[in-house]
Enzyme design. Structure first.
Site, PDB file in Angstrom:
ATOM      1  N   ASP A 190      -8.240  -4.970   7.327  1.00 49.43           N
ATOM      2  CA  ASP A 190      -8.856  -6.001   6.506  1.00 49.43           C
ATOM      3  C   ASP A 190      -9.572  -7.043   7.354  1.00 49.43           C
ATOM      4  OD1 ASP A 190      -8.335  -5.280   3.784  1.00 49.43           O
ATOM      5  OD2 ASP A 190      -6.231  -5.708   4.123  1.00 49.43           O
ATOM      6  N   GLU A 238      -5.660 -11.930   7.716  1.00 50.36           N
ATOM      7  CA  GLU A 238      -6.508 -10.790   7.373  1.00 50.36           C
ATOM      8  C   GLU A 238      -7.914 -11.174   6.911  1.00 50.36           C
ATOM      9  OE1 GLU A 238      -4.022  -7.521   5.438  1.00 50.36           O
ATOM     10  OE2 GLU A 238      -3.095  -9.325   4.576  1.00 50.36           O
ATOM     11  N   HIS A 251       0.836  -1.195   0.000  1.00 48.43           N
ATOM     12  CA  HIS A 251       0.000   0.000   0.000  1.00 48.43           C
ATOM     13  C   HIS A 251       0.873   1.248   0.000  1.00 48.43           C
ATOM     14  CE1 HIS A 251      -3.665  -2.260   0.395  1.00 48.43           C
ATOM     15  NE2 HIS A 251      -3.227  -2.870   1.480  1.00 48.43           N
TER      16      HIS A 251
END
Length: 249
Positions: free
Chosen positions: A172, A146, A42
């Protein structure tokens, strides 16, 4: 040869911070953190851009870790060739996926990592086999938990030889559980307890990718988590302000 590995094995709480290549990581690498984590999932940064920053950490106490964008062998190889001493793999849902990540991290006969000469700061060796064995034994491998599927397969993931930490992806995981970003609700907290128990059963660590805003890190330490990141910006700002406050201006 990899102090963070020994710290994890000893049961000490290990604390790092996330960084990017556009800052002077050599300062943070000597500031007391156990590791600096470069995120390529990310962020705008790609793995092959990390080598100068990782090289700048040579001789510093903190270990360079890289979160790859996906559980793909070529991405893991890029990160290791850049000098990472630990790999964080997102969205690991099954034991088979954990095994694939471990094999991508390790040299033959324990894995299938391609050989490109000595990579990373691992010490001096009399022969190449000693180097490969050291990396196989000392590298930190961190699958991320996650999803609901990963919760169902916790024991299979935790039991894979070579896995060191079960690392929660808080955002998540909360979304998968149907409680987006509600980090204090009972459903989310019960999932965390399940992850801690699975890690403890297999003698590995449980970790949090980050501590949710407004929550005390020691809450998670008391819960059984032993690995997490903290933001360095507020601490750096507080230190600078403290230093400036002592100067008559």
């Amino acid at each position: 040869m990899n102090a963070i590995k020994e710290s994890i094995k000893s049961g000490r709480t290990v604390v790092g911070t996330t960084v990017t290549p556009d800052i002077d990581v050599s300062i943070l690498a000597g500031a007391g953190y156990d590791f600096l984590l470069f995120d390529t999932q990310h962020s705008a940064w790609e793995i092959k851009q990390l080598r100068p920053s990782i090289q700048a950490m040579h001789g510093k106490p903190a270990a360079p870790l890289v979160r790859v964008a996906a559980n793909q062998a070529y991405q893991i190889c890029f990160a290791l060739d850049a000098g990472a001493r630990g790999i964080v793999v997102p969205m690991v849902n099954t034991g088979e996926e954990a095994q694939a990540a471990v094999r991508a991290c390790r040299y033959f006969p324990l894995g299938n990592r391609s050989n490109a000469g000595v990579r990373g700061e691992w010490g001096e060796f009399q022969n190449y086999r000693d180097y490969m064995d050291a990396v196989n034994n000392e590298l930190v491998i961190v699958p991320m938990i996650e999803t609901n599927q990963s919760l169902e397969n916790l024991d299979a993931i935790a039991s894979v030889s070579g896995v060191d930490v079960l690392l929660v992806g808080p955002s998540d995981l909360s979304i998968e559980l149907g409680v987006p970003l509600d980090y204090q609700c009972d459903l989310y907290q019960r999932a965390l307890d399940k992850i801690v128990a699975a890690a403890a059963k297999r003698g590995i660590a449980a970790g949090m990718y980050f501590i949710p805003p407004g929550m005390d890190p020691n809450f998670f330490v008391q819960k059984g988590f032993k690995f997490f990141t903290m933001p360095w910006g507020p601490w750096a700002t507080a230190g600078i302000q403290n230093g400036l406050s002592g100067i008559k201006r």
